[in-house]
Scaffold this motif. Structure first.
Motif, PDB file in Angstrom:
ATOM      1  N   GLY A 178       0.893  -1.137  -0.070  1.00 46.10           N
ATOM      2  CA  GLY A 178      -0.062   0.065   0.090  1.00 46.10           C
ATOM      3  C   GLY A 178       0.826   1.367   0.009  1.00 46.10           C
ATOM      4  N   LEU A 179       0.557   2.107  -1.121  1.00 49.77           N
ATOM      5  CA  LEU A 179       1.484   3.449  -1.178  1.00 49.77           C
ATOM      6  C   LEU A 179       0.650   4.420  -1.765  1.00 49.77           C
ATOM      7  CD1 LEU A 179       4.974   2.555  -2.366  1.00 49.77           C
ATOM      8  CD2 LEU A 179       4.604   4.116  -0.573  1.00 49.77           C
ATOM      9  N   ASN A 180       0.333   5.430  -1.205  1.00 51.74           N
ATOM     10  CA  ASN A 180      -0.727   6.474  -1.573  1.00 51.74           C
ATOM     11  C   ASN A 180       0.115   7.825  -1.018  1.00 51.74           C
ATOM     12  OD1 ASN A 180      -2.473   4.661   0.110  1.00 51.74           O
ATOM     13  ND2 ASN A 180      -2.858   6.637   0.524  1.00 51.74           N
ATOM     14  N   ALA A 181       0.085   8.894  -1.514  1.00 54.03           N
ATOM     15  CA  ALA A 181       0.226  10.313  -1.135  1.00 54.03           C
ATOM     16  C   ALA A 181      -0.652  10.941  -0.111  1.00 54.03           C
ATOM     17  CB  ALA A 181       0.576  11.076  -2.373  1.00 54.03           C
ATOM     18  N   GLY A 182      -0.477  11.689   0.616  1.00 57.67           N
ATOM     19  CA  GLY A 182      -1.330  12.120   1.598  1.00 57.67           C
ATOM     20  C   GLY A 182      -1.355  11.400   2.962  1.00 57.67           C
ATOM     21  N   PRO A 183      -2.433  11.563   3.733  1.00 54.89           N
ATOM     22  CA  PRO A 183      -2.627  10.821   4.924  1.00 54.89           C
ATOM     23  C   PRO A 183      -2.784   9.385   4.648  1.00 54.89           C
ATOM     24  CG  PRO A 183      -4.114  12.764   4.932  1.00 54.89           C
ATOM     25  CD  PRO A 183      -3.402  12.545   3.664  1.00 54.89           C
ATOM     26  N   VAL A 184      -2.124   8.608   5.361  1.00 47.08           N
ATOM     27  CA  VAL A 184      -2.066   7.065   5.083  1.00 47.08           C
ATOM     28  C   VAL A 184      -2.521   6.476   6.396  1.00 47.08           C
ATOM     29  CG1 VAL A 184      -0.864   6.960   3.161  1.00 47.08           C
ATOM     30  CG2 VAL A 184       0.620   6.924   5.187  1.00 47.08           C
ATOM     31  N   MET A 185      -1.998   6.956   7.652  1.00 45.78           N
ATOM     32  CA  MET A 185      -2.202   6.506   8.890  1.00 45.78           C
ATOM     33  C   MET A 185      -2.892   7.526   9.851  1.00 45.78           C
ATOM     34  SD  MET A 185       0.643   3.671  10.045  1.00 45.78           S
ATOM     35  CE  MET A 185      -0.269   2.961  11.474  1.00 45.78           C
ATOM     36  N   ALA A 186      -3.769   7.287  10.627  1.00 45.79           N
ATOM     37  CA  ALA A 186      -4.463   8.216  11.581  1.00 45.79           C
ATOM     38  C   ALA A 186      -3.641   8.836  12.570  1.00 45.79           C
ATOM     39  CB  ALA A 186      -5.617   7.746  12.071  1.00 45.79           C
ATOM     40  N   GLY A 187      -3.838  10.286  12.714  1.00 51.70           N
ATOM     41  CA  GLY A 187      -3.521  10.852  14.111  1.00 51.70           C
ATOM     42  C   GLY A 187      -4.312  10.040  15.146  1.00 51.70           C
ATOM     43  N   ASN A 188      -3.671  10.505  16.499  1.00 52.45           N
ATOM     44  CA  ASN A 188      -4.487   9.830  17.418  1.00 52.45           C
ATOM     45  C   ASN A 188      -4.118  10.881  18.837  1.00 52.45           C
ATOM     46  OD1 ASN A 188      -5.197   7.742  19.675  1.00 52.45           O
ATOM     47  ND2 ASN A 188      -3.132   7.519  20.304  1.00 52.45           N
ATOM     48  N   ALA A 189      -5.317  10.970  19.408  1.00 55.36           N
ATOM     49  CA  ALA A 189      -5.385  12.131  20.532  1.00 55.36           C
ATOM     50  C   ALA A 189      -5.967  11.011  21.703  1.00 55.36           C
ATOM     51  CB  ALA A 189      -6.552  12.967  20.228  1.00 55.36           C
ATOM     52  N   ILE A 190      -5.308  11.276  22.799  1.00 55.14           N
ATOM     53  CA  ILE A 190      -6.101  10.640  24.080  1.00 55.14           C
ATOM     54  C   ILE A 190      -7.228  11.371  24.629  1.00 55.14           C
ATOM     55  CG2 ILE A 190      -5.341   9.887  26.563  1.00 55.14           C
ATOM     56  CD1 ILE A 190      -2.576   9.405  25.070  1.00 55.14           C
ATOM     57  N   VAL A 191      -8.078  10.905  25.056  1.00 55.78           N
ATOM     58  CA  VAL A 191      -9.266  11.532  26.027  1.00 55.78           C
ATOM     59  C   VAL A 191      -9.421  10.730  27.042  1.00 55.78           C
ATOM     60  CG1 VAL A 191     -11.749  12.100  25.901  1.00 55.78           C
ATOM     61  CG2 VAL A 191     -10.662  12.149  23.753  1.00 55.78           C
ATOM     62  N   ASP A 192      -9.095  11.341  28.265  1.00 53.08           N
ATOM     63  CA  ASP A 192      -9.120  10.610  29.976  1.00 53.08           C
ATOM     64  C   ASP A 192      -9.671  11.928  30.472  1.00 53.08           C
ATOM     65  OD1 ASP A 192      -8.681   9.819  31.974  1.00 53.08           O
ATOM     66  OD2 ASP A 192      -6.885   8.611  31.242  1.00 53.08           O
ATOM     67  N   PHE A 193     -10.733  11.639  31.188  1.00 54.72           N
ATOM     68  CA  PHE A 193     -11.289  12.713  32.149  1.00 54.72           C
ATOM     69  C   PHE A 193     -12.140  12.133  33.159  1.00 54.72           C
ATOM     70  CE2 PHE A 193     -14.630  12.314  28.761  1.00 54.72           C
ATOM     71  CZ  PHE A 193     -15.849  12.057  29.566  1.00 54.72           C
ATOM     72  N   THR A 194     -12.241  12.888  34.362  1.00 58.98           N
ATOM     73  CA  THR A 194     -12.789  12.485  35.591  1.00 58.98           C
ATOM     74  C   THR A 194     -14.136  13.473  35.615  1.00 58.98           C
ATOM     75  OG1 THR A 194     -10.961  11.444  36.393  1.00 58.98           O
ATOM     76  CG2 THR A 194     -12.678  12.005  38.135  1.00 58.98           C
ATOM     77  N   VAL A 195     -15.344  12.862  36.063  1.00 60.59           N
ATOM     78  CA  VAL A 195     -16.349  13.637  36.569  1.00 60.59           C
ATOM     79  C   VAL A 195     -16.498  13.426  38.064  1.00 60.59           C
ATOM     80  CG1 VAL A 195     -18.810  14.142  36.356  1.00 60.59           C
ATOM     81  CG2 VAL A 195     -17.411  13.371  34.310  1.00 60.59           C
TER      82      VAL A 195
END
Length: 398
Positions: free
Chosen positions: A181-198
């Motif tokens: 698999g080879l294509n230009a531009g975004p090929v793997m996702a960015g990752n953000a952590i979501v961790d919160f307390t209520v």
């Protein structure tokens, strides 16, 4: 001068026994992120046997330099070296495994044993063909990819090497062996952590009116996020929200003081990823306030940026690999997993290829990070041929 296709294929094929020996040793002796001490020693020994110099990096990561002593460009080629805290099943999707981890509870469940073997194979071929190359090659051995302990240290260490481009590969269990698999531009996702307390006010389950239940507040936050993802996130710029943890309370008749919620976002557009994180904060804060609770950010931040392939490097990789492995290139591959490889964009343009390792006949093809995950060892040779071919074309004298 570039290396001939048949010369590359023959050179990689001559190392077939070496590949199996290395891959199986690495698979049998996995080490967790940031603790790859013996793995690092083993890899350095392989590098020394190929006659390359080693540059130490803080921790267990390092890089090795192959200098042709002829003017030209500098190409980095990267592998990760860590394993995962997963118990390996004795079988893959079809049969007994060819080899098993000897370190209970630690398992190369993402293919990094194959990545290391591919790079070592390519390194040997390129070192043996040094007189036919120009410029410089830097082989990057990155610690702790799974948890991100090595990328910042490696980027810092490489800043003075004046690298023109960095190439990497990842074995892909969703792609048939023989495909790349080879294509230009975004090929793997960015990752953000979501961790919160209520946080609310605990009390006896018989008098909820005397408490402030964080459970109802957390539930409404989750429902609010589900609604926001349908109505507020740009449908043309996919952002996924995967909540994997909700934890609060210990017994049925006691209202707890707090509830913790955690998960991750995956995205290919950083601006939309930022917008999604702001939504989490806003919905969490205002919903908690409506319930007279407190919204506490444990960790809401970007972890890995999307892996974005440079257009010119991608075209060079597509053309050169298609030439040596006809019919191999798939230009429509994107993967929602994330990778620290994105960090190398701070240094130079990059390109990342997905090397298929799915083979139903031998039982490879289980999802990454899965107890049944296995690789088709044939994919190591394919990856090595592609790696050497790209390096040869990139370093071609101007």
């Amino acid at each position: 001068m570039t290396l001939g296709n048949q010369d590359i294929i023959k050179a990689v094929d001559s190392l077939s026994r070496y590949q199996l020996k290395i891959r199986r040793y690495l698979h049998e002796n996995p080490e967790l992120s940031g603790k790859e001490v013996q793995t690092s020693k083993f890899l350095k020994q392989q590098v020394k046997e190929s006659g390359l110099s080693i540059k130490e990096v803080d921790g267990t990561g390092f890089y090795a330099i192959l200098d042709t002593n002829k003017p030209g460009k500098t190409l980095g080629i990267r592998t990760d070296i860590d394993a995962l805290p997963i118990v390996e099943n004795d079988k893959n999707l079809k049969d007994d495994r060819l080899c098993r981890s000897k370190n209970d509870g630690v398992f190369h469940a993402c293919g990094h044993d194959g990545h290391m073997t591919t790079l070592l194979t390519a390194m040997k071929v390129l070192a043996n063909k040094k007189d036919q190359l120009h410029g410089k090659l830097i082989f990057i051995f990155e610690e702790g990819e799974e948890v991100g302990t090595g990328i910042d240290k490696m980027v810092k260490a490489l800043k003075d090497e004046k690298i023109d481009a960095i190439y990497g590969e990842h074995l892909a269990a969703f792609l048939e062996t023989g495909k790349i698999g080879l294509n230009a531009g975004p090929v793997m996702a960015g990752n953000a952590i979501v961790d919160f307390t209520v946080r609310g006010k605990g009390g006896h389950g018989s008098r909820p009116d005397l408490s402030i239940s964080p459970i109802f507040a957390a539930t409404n936050i989750i429902n609010g996020l589900a609604s926001a993802w349908v109505n507020r996130v740009d449908v043309t710029k996919t952002v996924t929200l995967g909540l994997g943890l909700i934890n609060g309370g210990t017994i049925a008749n006691v209202i707890p003081d707090e509830v913790r919620v955690a998960g991750s976002l995956r995205y290919f557009d950083t601006q939309e990823g930022n917008k999604a994180l702001d939504l989490v904060r806003k919905i969490g804060t205002l919903t908690a306030e409506a319930h007279e609770c407190e919204f506490i950010e444990n960790k809401i931040l970007h972890d890995n940026e999307p892996v974005i392939n440079d257009e010119n490097l991608t075209k060079l990789a597509q053309d050169s690999i298609e030439e040596i492995i006809p019919g191999s290139i798939d230009k429509e591959i994107t993967w929602f997993a994330s990778e620290t490889f994105a960090g190398y964009n701070k240094l130079c343009p990059t390109v990342f290829a997905m090397v298929g390792t799915k083979n139903d006949k031998i039982g490879s093809g289980a999802e990454h990070h899965n107890e049944y995950f296995d690789i088709d060892e044939e994919s190591i040779s394919i990856g090595a041929i592609a790696m050497v071919k790209f390096a040869s074309e990139f370093l071609k004298a101007d």
